[in-house]
Structures are given as structure tokens and as C-alpha cells.
Design a protein around this motif. Structure first.
Motif, PDB file in Angstrom:
ATOM      1  N   ARG A 182       0.857  -1.191   0.000  1.00  0.00           N
ATOM      2  CA  ARG A 182       0.000   0.000   0.000  1.00  0.00           C
ATOM      3  C   ARG A 182       0.885   1.231   0.000  1.00  0.00           C
ATOM      4  N   TRP A 183       0.325   2.323  -0.534  1.00  0.00           N
ATOM      5  CA  TRP A 183       1.094   3.556  -0.692  1.00  0.00           C
ATOM      6  C   TRP A 183       0.334   4.733  -0.073  1.00  0.00           C
ATOM      7  N   PHE A 184       1.054   5.560   0.674  1.00  0.00           N
ATOM      8  CA  PHE A 184       0.469   6.744   1.296  1.00  0.00           C
ATOM      9  C   PHE A 184       1.301   7.982   0.954  1.00  0.00           C
ATOM     10  N   THR A 185       0.627   9.045   0.536  1.00  0.00           N
ATOM     11  CA  THR A 185       1.266  10.352   0.449  1.00  0.00           C
ATOM     12  C   THR A 185       1.209  10.971   1.846  1.00  0.00           C
ATOM     13  N   PRO A 186       1.801  12.149   2.052  1.00  0.00           N
ATOM     14  CA  PRO A 186       1.660  12.791   3.361  1.00  0.00           C
ATOM     15  C   PRO A 186       0.213  13.140   3.713  1.00  0.00           C
ATOM     16  N   ALA A 187      -0.678  13.138   2.695  1.00  0.00           N
ATOM     17  CA  ALA A 187      -2.064  13.544   2.935  1.00  0.00           C
ATOM     18  C   ALA A 187      -3.062  12.404   2.908  1.00  0.00           C
ATOM     19  N   SER A 188      -2.808  11.342   2.104  1.00  0.00           N
ATOM     20  CA  SER A 188      -3.819  10.297   1.960  1.00  0.00           C
ATOM     21  C   SER A 188      -3.237   9.061   1.301  1.00  0.00           C
ATOM     22  N   GLU A 189      -4.000   7.968   1.339  1.00  0.00           N
ATOM     23  CA  GLU A 189      -3.634   6.755   0.621  1.00  0.00           C
ATOM     24  C   GLU A 189      -3.979   6.926  -0.854  1.00  0.00           C
ATOM     25  N   ILE A 190      -3.162   6.324  -1.734  1.00  0.00           N
ATOM     26  CA  ILE A 190      -3.427   6.386  -3.175  1.00  0.00           C
ATOM     27  C   ILE A 190      -3.553   4.966  -3.724  1.00  0.00           C
ATOM     28  N   PRO A 191      -4.262   4.798  -4.853  1.00  0.00           N
ATOM     29  CA  PRO A 191      -4.521   3.455  -5.365  1.00  0.00           C
ATOM     30  C   PRO A 191      -3.393   2.856  -6.193  1.00  0.00           C
ATOM     31  N   LEU A 192      -2.472   3.673  -6.694  1.00  0.00           N
ATOM     32  CA  LEU A 192      -1.413   3.151  -7.552  1.00  0.00           C
ATOM     33  C   LEU A 192      -0.203   4.067  -7.488  1.00  0.00           C
ATOM     34  N   CYS A 193       0.973   3.457  -7.355  1.00  0.00           N
ATOM     35  CA  CYS A 193       2.214   4.243  -7.350  1.00  0.00           C
ATOM     36  C   CYS A 193       3.329   3.417  -7.966  1.00  0.00           C
ATOM     37  N   GLY A 194       3.934   3.955  -9.011  1.00  0.00           N
ATOM     38  CA  GLY A 194       4.994   3.239  -9.701  1.00  0.00           C
ATOM     39  C   GLY A 194       6.334   3.316  -9.000  1.00  0.00           C
ATOM     40  N   HIS A 195       6.753   4.533  -8.635  1.00  0.00           N
ATOM     41  CA  HIS A 195       8.112   4.660  -8.104  1.00  0.00           C
ATOM     42  C   HIS A 195       8.257   4.000  -6.746  1.00  0.00           C
ATOM     43  N   ALA A 196       7.199   4.016  -5.932  1.00  0.00           N
ATOM     44  CA  ALA A 196       7.286   3.360  -4.626  1.00  0.00           C
ATOM     45  C   ALA A 196       7.199   1.839  -4.758  1.00  0.00           C
ATOM     46  N   THR A 197       6.583   1.340  -5.839  1.00  0.00           N
ATOM     47  CA  THR A 197       6.617  -0.097  -6.123  1.00  0.00           C
ATOM     48  C   THR A 197       8.027  -0.508  -6.531  1.00  0.00           C
ATOM     49  N   LEU A 198       8.638   0.278  -7.390  1.00  0.00           N
ATOM     50  CA  LEU A 198      10.030   0.034  -7.783  1.00  0.00           C
ATOM     51  C   LEU A 198      10.939   0.070  -6.558  1.00  0.00           C
ATOM     52  N   ALA A 199      10.733   1.053  -5.687  1.00  0.00           N
ATOM     53  CA  ALA A 199      11.538   1.166  -4.471  1.00  0.00           C
ATOM     54  C   ALA A 199      11.348  -0.052  -3.571  1.00  0.00           C
ATOM     55  N   SER A 200      10.111  -0.536  -3.468  1.00  0.00           N
ATOM     56  CA  SER A 200       9.824  -1.695  -2.626  1.00  0.00           C
ATOM     57  C   SER A 200      10.523  -2.940  -3.152  1.00  0.00           C
ATOM     58  N   ALA A 201      10.453  -3.143  -4.468  1.00  0.00           N
ATOM     59  CA  ALA A 201      11.119  -4.291  -5.072  1.00  0.00           C
ATOM     60  C   ALA A 201      12.633  -4.208  -4.877  1.00  0.00           C
ATOM     61  N   ALA A 202      13.176  -2.999  -5.025  1.00  0.00           N
ATOM     62  CA  ALA A 202      14.624  -2.820  -4.861  1.00  0.00           C
ATOM     63  C   ALA A 202      15.067  -3.173  -3.440  1.00  0.00           C
ATOM     64  N   VAL A 203      14.278  -2.794  -2.452  1.00  0.00           N
ATOM     65  CA  VAL A 203      14.608  -3.129  -1.067  1.00  0.00           C
ATOM     66  C   VAL A 203      14.605  -4.643  -0.867  1.00  0.00           C
ATOM     67  N   SER A 235      -7.909  10.543 -18.131  1.00  0.00           N
ATOM     68  CA  SER A 235      -7.904   9.140 -17.739  1.00  0.00           C
ATOM     69  C   SER A 235      -8.718   8.967 -16.460  1.00  0.00           C
ATOM     70  N   PRO A 236      -9.884   8.331 -16.546  1.00  0.00           N
ATOM     71  CA  PRO A 236     -10.672   8.114 -15.328  1.00  0.00           C
ATOM     72  C   PRO A 236     -10.011   7.122 -14.378  1.00  0.00           C
ATOM     73  N   ASP A 237      -9.150   6.262 -14.906  1.00  0.00           N
ATOM     74  CA  ASP A 237      -8.525   5.237 -14.065  1.00  0.00           C
ATOM     75  C   ASP A 237      -7.615   5.837 -13.007  1.00  0.00           C
ATOM     76  N   ILE A 238      -6.867   6.869 -13.357  1.00  0.00           N
ATOM     77  CA  ILE A 238      -6.019   7.530 -12.362  1.00  0.00           C
ATOM     78  C   ILE A 238      -6.517   8.938 -12.058  1.00  0.00           C
ATOM     79  N   ARG A 239      -7.673   9.278 -12.631  1.00  0.00           N
ATOM     80  CA  ARG A 239      -8.236  10.636 -12.491  1.00  0.00           C
ATOM     81  C   ARG A 239      -7.180  11.689 -12.842  1.00  0.00           C
ATOM     82  N   GLY A 240      -6.537  11.436 -13.985  1.00  0.00           N
ATOM     83  CA  GLY A 240      -5.462  12.303 -14.439  1.00  0.00           C
ATOM     84  C   GLY A 240      -5.827  13.061 -15.699  1.00  0.00           C
ATOM     85  N   LEU A 241      -5.487  14.339 -15.730  1.00  0.00           N
ATOM     86  CA  LEU A 241      -5.679  15.174 -16.905  1.00  0.00           C
ATOM     87  C   LEU A 241      -4.354  15.265 -17.643  1.00  0.00           C
TER      88      LEU A 241
END
Length: 288
Positions: A68-89, A155-161
Motif C-alpha cells: 500500500r502507498w500513502f502520500t503525506p495527505a492520503s492513501e493512493i490506489p497506484l504508485c509506480g516509483h514506490a513499487t520500484l523502491a519496494s522491489a529494490a529493497v 484518464s478516469p482510471d487515475i483521475r489524471g488530466l
């Protein structure tokens, strides 16, 4: 309670570049408010929590974990760089014996595979649909003023413009562009948009590496003014630029002040492989 914690610079082989993420290893369940407090304390764009799925699991030998991934403000549904960081650890600090790890996340199962030049992540590929410019004009004008815009997608999937800047601009223009994020929450408060992607067509290599496209990413709605390198945004950028360029293999560069490189491969199963390197810069113990 003492928890192992790491800080990893993702999408770079060098310390102090790419996107830093905190990675915390959890032997047992941890309350969500404590996770959020840890993420706020770390004050990075994301803090990842790797959790054992079964009491008998082992960080060095198991291949499936919760993530799971959390920003300083809230949990988010998807994060690439923190997944990469987790695998690297797990691969490089815990010496996990598996070549591929599977993370159970809010976005389904994500796989990370050890590679000679980093880690390859199997991510969803999200479409970007045409967006009426006038519906988001106030947001775009607030962010980038009168900068020329060539295309707008959503993109509705990440709610990104996704906002593609004019081909008349070059990389240096995007790198030096002053983006106003302080007023975006007042302009867009419906919840439809949670991230702003600015992107630009790439240039021939010349004396530097050739990149197919450039980007920057802003998410003040999640408490992150600008994210240095954003794997989740590239689930949308990969789809968009593959259609625009007619390519399945692409190299991308995110033009934040730290900068980061991503190698992208669209797969026949409708997903995308995102490849990147990582550098572990801090390892220690968190007292909770």
C-alpha cells in the motif's frame, strides 16, 4: 514498536536523483492512522508499506506481499516509483531469493521482476480519452497560463488530466516552465481530477540520449505539488504516446528538477512493462 525503513531513489541509478520513496516492512498489521502518520513524518511523495500476507511468510523467501502507498495527505490506489523502491529493497537489501515478486494492491496484482539494469514492473495500461478543452480550461490556464496546448485527454482510471504542449516547444521549455499549483484545488474541487500530466513530444538524440516523450506531473490534490518521477502517470502516457508515435517500445524522461528515466514496453495482454533502476540511500529503524 520498531520497524525497518528505507529511503530509495527510484528511476535512477544515482543517489539524489529520480523520485525518493520511503519503504517500511511490516511483520504485522498496522493501523491506517499510524501508516498515515508515518507517511506525513517521512514527508516524501509516497511511503510504501510492504506487509506479509501470512504469518509464516518471510521477506527473504516469500514471493507474494501486500503493498500500500500513502502520500503525506492520503492513501493512493497506484504508485509506480514506490513499487520500484519496494522491489529494490526486497531484492537488494533483504536479498529475496525470487526473481519475480507479486504485490497485492488496490490496483490488483502487480509484478516486479529482477533485471540486469534494474527492475521491470508489470502495470496496467490505461487509456486517455479526448477531453473538451473548455471544460478544463480554467484548470489549465491556472496551471500554465497562455502556454500553447496541442491536445487534452482524461484518464478516469487515475483521475489524471493529460495536457500535451505544442510541438513548437522543446525539452528546456518544459523543464523551465513555471507551473502554478497553489490555486488548483480551488479551481478543481469536484474530485474528477487528482493529477495533472504535462507532456511533450521527444526530440532526436543529437549529443544526448533520444527520448520519445517528456513529462512533468503535479498532484496537489494528494498533497504533492510536483512529483519528481511518476510511474502511475506513465500507465496513461504509454497508452497515449504509443498511439501517437506508432511505437510499442519507448524511452521517456520526466523533466522535474531531479529527473528520471523510464523504459516502456507495451505488452500483448494490454498491460505495460515499466523498467527503471533504483538507489537505496537510507536504511534504518523507525520507532512507533
Amino acid at each position: 514498536m520498531k520497524l525497518p525503513i528505507f529511503i530509495v531513489d527510484a528511476f535512477t541509478a544515482k543517489a539524489f536523483r529520480g523520485n525518493p520513496a520511503a519503504v517500511c516492512l511490516l511483520e504485522n498489521k498496522l493501523d491506517e492512522d499510524v501508516r498515515q502518520s508515518i507517511a506525513k513524518e517521512m514527508n516524501l511523495s509516497e511511503t510504501a508499506f510492504i506487509q506479509k500476507l501470512q504469518p509464516t511468510d518471510n521477506f527473504a523467501h516469500s514471493s507474494h506481499f501486500g503493498l500500500r502507498w500513502f502520500t503525506p495527505a492520503s492513501e493512493i490506489p497506484l504508485c509506480g516509483h514506490a513499487t520500484l523502491a519496494s522491489a529494490a529493497v526486497l531484492f537488494h537489501k533483504i536479498n529475496n531469493v525470487n526473481s519475480t515478486l507479486t504485490f497485492v494492491t488496490l490496483s490488483g496484482e502487480l509484478r516486479a521482476t529482477r533485471a540486469e539494469d534494474g527492475v521491470v514492473m508489470d502495470f496496467p495500461l490505461y487509456p486517455a480519452h479526448p477531453q473538451d478543452f473548455h471544460e478544463v480550461e480554467a484548470l489549465i490556464k491556472t496551471a500554465i497560463g497562455d502556454t500553447l496546448v496541442q491536445d487534452v485527454r482524461y484518464s478516469p482510471d487515475i483521475r489524471g488530466l493529460l495536457v500535451r504542449l505544442s510541438d513548437s516547444y522543446d525539452r528546456s521549455f518544459l523543464e523551465n516552465l513555471k507551473v502554478n499549483t497553489s490555486n488548483l484545488l480551488q479551481v478543481e474541487n469536484t474530485g474528477k481530477v487528482k493529477g495533472l500530466i504535462l507532456t511533450l513530444k521527444g526530440e532526436p538524440g543529437g549529443e544526448t540520449h533520444a527520448f520519445d516523450f517528456y513529462s512533468r506531473y503535479f498532484a496537489p490534490w494528494y498533497g504533492v505539488a510536483e512529483d519528481p518521477v511518476t510511474g502511475s502517470a506513465h500507465t496513461v502516457l504509454s497508452s497515449y504516446w504509443s498511439q501517437q508515435l506508432g511505437k510499442k517500445e519507448m524511452r521517456a524522461f520526466q523533466c522535474s528538477c531531479r529527473g528520471g528515466e523510464l523504459k516502456l514496453s507495451l505488452c500483448s495482454d494490454g498491460r505495460v512493462d515499466i523498467r527503471g533502476d533504483a538507489a537505496v540511500v537510507v536504511e534504518g529503524t523507525l520507532s512507533v
